[in-house]
Design an enzyme around this catalytic site. Sequence first.
Site, mmCIF file in Angstrom:
data_model
loop_
_atom_site.group_PDB
_atom_site.id
_atom_site.type_symbol
_atom_site.label_atom_id
_atom_site.label_comp_id
_atom_site.label_asym_id
_atom_site.label_seq_id
_atom_site.Cartn_x
_atom_site.Cartn_y
_atom_site.Cartn_z
ATOM 1 N N LYS A 219 38.385 -0.148 50.151
ATOM 2 C CA LYS A 219 38.356 -1.206 51.137
ATOM 3 C C LYS A 219 36.970 -1.844 51.284
ATOM 4 O O LYS A 219 36.842 -2.999 51.646
ATOM 5 C CB LYS A 219 38.732 -0.633 52.517
ATOM 6 N N GLY A 220 35.939 -1.038 51.043
ATOM 7 C CA GLY A 220 34.575 -1.472 51.350
ATOM 8 C C GLY A 220 34.177 -2.801 50.730
ATOM 9 O O GLY A 220 33.437 -3.578 51.323
ATOM 10 N N GLU B 260 31.393 -5.272 44.306
ATOM 11 C CA GLU B 260 31.406 -4.113 45.200
ATOM 12 C C GLU B 260 30.362 -4.273 46.289
ATOM 13 O O GLU B 260 29.407 -5.047 46.149
ATOM 14 C CB GLU B 260 31.092 -2.853 44.383
ATOM 15 N N ASP C 228 25.668 3.186 44.701
ATOM 16 C CA ASP C 228 24.986 4.328 45.304
ATOM 17 C C ASP C 228 24.765 5.378 44.211
ATOM 18 O O ASP C 228 23.896 5.190 43.361
ATOM 19 C CB ASP C 228 25.874 4.819 46.457
ATOM 20 N N PHE D 62 21.786 5.910 55.406
ATOM 21 C CA PHE D 62 23.211 5.650 55.546
ATOM 22 C C PHE D 62 23.428 4.330 56.278
ATOM 23 O O PHE D 62 22.977 4.137 57.400
ATOM 24 C CB PHE D 62 23.931 6.790 56.268
HETATM 25 P P1 IMP Z 1 29.042 5.752 44.468
HETATM 26 O O1 IMP Z 1 28.158 4.719 43.863
HETATM 27 O O2 IMP Z 1 30.065 6.317 43.566
HETATM 28 O O3 IMP Z 1 28.234 6.840 45.129
HETATM 29 O O4 IMP Z 1 29.929 5.148 45.615
HETATM 30 C C1 IMP Z 1 29.760 3.941 46.166
HETATM 31 C C2 IMP Z 1 30.642 3.875 47.384
HETATM 32 O O5 IMP Z 1 30.191 4.813 48.370
HETATM 33 C C3 IMP Z 1 30.547 2.533 48.045
HETATM 34 O O6 IMP Z 1 31.510 1.664 47.559
HETATM 35 C C4 IMP Z 1 30.724 2.869 49.509
HETATM 36 O O7 IMP Z 1 32.100 2.859 49.838
HETATM 37 C C5 IMP Z 1 30.204 4.279 49.646
HETATM 38 N N1 IMP Z 1 28.822 4.292 50.181
HETATM 39 C C6 IMP Z 1 27.684 4.478 49.493
HETATM 40 N N2 IMP Z 1 26.606 4.414 50.291
HETATM 41 C C7 IMP Z 1 27.074 4.152 51.531
HETATM 42 C C8 IMP Z 1 26.431 3.943 52.813
HETATM 43 O O8 IMP Z 1 25.197 3.955 52.988
HETATM 44 N N3 IMP Z 1 27.262 3.695 53.855
HETATM 45 C C9 IMP Z 1 28.623 3.664 53.720
HETATM 46 N N4 IMP Z 1 29.265 3.832 52.553
HETATM 47 C C10 IMP Z 1 28.499 4.085 51.461
HETATM 48 MG MG MG Z 2 33.422 1.342 48.530
#
Ligand code: IMP
Ligand code: MG
Length: 178
Positions: A42-43, A98, A102, A151
Site C-alpha cells: 500500500k505504501g 515506490e 530501505d 523511522f
Molecule cells: P525494504 O527496502 O525491503 O527494506 O522495504 C521497503 C519498505 O519498507 C517500504 O516500501 C516501506 O513500506 C517500508 N519502510 C522502510 N522504511 C520505512 C520507514 O522509515 N517508515 C515506514 N515504512 C518503512
Molecule cells: Mg512499501
Amino acid sequence: MKEDVKEILLTAEEIQAKCAELGKQITQDYKGKELLLVSVLKGGVVVFSDLIRPIALARLIAFLVVGSYGKGGKTSGNVKVIKDLDINVADKDILIIEDILDSGITLQHLTVLLNARNPKSIRICTLLDKPERRMADIHSDYVGFVVPDEFLIGYGLDYAEKYRNLPYVGTLDPKVYE
Ligand code: IMP
Ligand code: MG
C-alpha cells in the site's frame, strides 16, 4: 495524529515540487517507449498517484501487493506477493514507483520476479532513499530525497498501518512506541 509527529522532514510543497521534477525527467527518458508504471501497495500508492500525473506520456499502470512489514519496521527477508500484476509485462519498459528504498530486499525480490517475465527494461523510482540501511545490492534510478536512518511516517509510510495519509514526511515521536 499531528501530536504523534516529532519533526516534519519534508513538507507537502517540497514533495510536490520533487514529483513534478521527477515526472519531467521520466517523460524525457521514456519518450517513444512503451512505459508500464508499477505501484507497490500500500505504501507506494501516494507517491504513485502524484508522480504519474506529471509524466506526460501514454502509459499503462498496474499494481501489486507485497507482504508488509510488522510494527517494528524491520524487513523479515521473506517477501510475499499477495496480489500480482494484471498486465503482461513482456517487452514493456517497467518503472516501479515506490515510497522508499530501505534494506532493498523488497525491491530486489520484485526485480528478480519481474525480470523472469522478459520485460524490455526495469527501472526503479523511489521518493525516498535510506542508503545507510541497504542490505541488498540494488539502487534506485530516480530518487526524490536521500533521508537519514530514522523511522519515517506520512506520504504513504505507515507505523502499524497508521499515518499513511499525512501529506508530509515526518519522524514518529518515540512516545508512540515506547
Ligand atoms: P525494504 O527496502 O525491503 O527494506 O522495504 C521497503 C519498505 O519498507 C517500504 O516500501 C516501506 O513500506 C517500508 N519502510 C522502510 N522504511 C520505512 C520507514 O522509515 N517508515 C515506514 N515504512 C518503512
Ligand atoms: Mg512499501
